[in-house]
Scaffold this motif. Sequence first.
Motif, short mmCIF file in Angstrom:
data_model
loop_
_atom_site.label_atom_id
_atom_site.label_comp_id
_atom_site.label_asym_id
_atom_site.label_seq_id
_atom_site.Cartn_x
_atom_site.Cartn_y
_atom_site.Cartn_z
N UNK A 1 9.74 26.85 -4.01
CA UNK A 1 10.61 25.91 -2.45
C UNK A 1 10.89 26.93 -1.90
N UNK A 2 10.98 26.86 -0.46
CA UNK A 2 11.05 27.55 0.45
C UNK A 2 12.71 27.32 0.91
N UNK A 3 13.18 28.18 1.26
CA UNK A 3 14.60 27.62 1.94
C UNK A 3 15.42 28.65 2.64
N UNK A 4 16.18 28.21 3.69
CA UNK A 4 17.07 29.26 4.46
C UNK A 4 17.84 29.91 4.59
N UNK A 5 18.64 31.22 4.08
CA UNK A 5 19.27 32.38 4.07
C UNK A 5 20.05 32.48 4.81
N UNK A 6 20.90 32.88 4.36
CA UNK A 6 21.94 34.18 5.43
C UNK A 6 20.91 35.05 5.49
N UNK A 7 21.37 36.31 5.99
CA UNK A 7 20.76 37.46 6.20
C UNK A 7 21.57 38.66 4.94
N UNK A 8 20.90 38.92 4.71
CA UNK A 8 21.82 40.25 3.80
C UNK A 8 22.01 41.74 4.44
N UNK B 1 4.37 27.76 3.35
CA UNK B 1 2.83 27.88 2.36
C UNK B 1 2.79 28.63 0.48
N UNK B 2 4.54 28.44 0.25
CA UNK B 2 4.48 29.89 -0.50
C UNK B 2 4.35 29.36 -2.20
N UNK B 3 4.74 27.37 -2.38
CA UNK B 3 3.74 26.67 -3.20
C UNK B 3 2.41 27.14 -3.12
N UNK B 4 1.61 26.16 -1.90
CA UNK B 4 0.31 26.81 -2.25
C UNK B 4 -0.59 28.38 -2.81
N UNK B 5 0.64 29.36 -1.99
CA UNK B 5 0.15 30.69 -2.56
C UNK B 5 0.07 30.74 -4.17
#
Length: 285
Positions: free
Chosen positions: A16-23, A264-268
């Motif tokens: 999955x591609x998710x949105x996260x807070x910047x570290x 498109x990480x899953x496709x990658x």
Amino acid sequence: MKAVRFEETSGVDAIEVVDLESPVPAAGQVLVSVEAATINPVDLSAVTGGLGERIPGTAPWTPGWDLAGVITGVGDGVDAALLGSRVLGFSQWFQSGNGTQAGEVVLPFENVAVATDVLSFEQLTTFGLNGLTALHALNAAKVPDGGTVIVVGASGGVGGFVAQLAAERGFTVIPVGRSTDRDELASAKADALVNSAPLDPSVLVGVKDGGTAVSVTGQYESVRDIHVERVGVQPDKAGLETIVRLAESGALSSNVGKTFPVDQARDAYRSFAEGKSHDRVVITF
């Protein structure tokens, strides 16, 4: 920021591609704005369950061992003059759980090497994990000046870098594949052997008595007083700097096969799983 994540080790569809807070970088760390990150075989193994209990911590996971990007933040103790520097970065994410396939990644300063703009970000990232592994393996082989080294798996990612590094040091390189005649190999009397393929004890016939056999996939049983060693990759700032220098000079080369935007990480991953060449698949951010 966007990050590649998976919560189950059930296959590529778990990506999955998710949105996260910047570290935020802590003392001794840098924040890298990631431009490109390579997919390596071990990442695919993690996603597809091939690593079993060796996968670190608990879900969810962000995979990735290497990255190329720009330092955008520094923690205490890190020179602020590094802000804006292009870098090659390495993360041993099986220990840290902190993979590189994310838009922003925090790494210890010791895990990055400053680069110029000679290489594109997509090219630069492909030298991280495989280059560092190859360097450590060749160093462990202790080939003498002007010596000869057998490289098993020289057409692969790690083995290809071993062969290039050995040639750059002036060693004679004997590439060995599945079809190499073992009787012919017996006459090699090589000082050392470096293996990045599945273990095959028959290749030891090419190593002279008292030589060295190094592998990154397992450890050979010693015969004829051959010193055997298994080598794993470790964070190594000096090693990363060496890899960057050699890559920028052209002494090391790597082919980028396909690039995919992070959405498109899953496709990658699917493309990487289906790939039949050794060209690299890179995720861009």
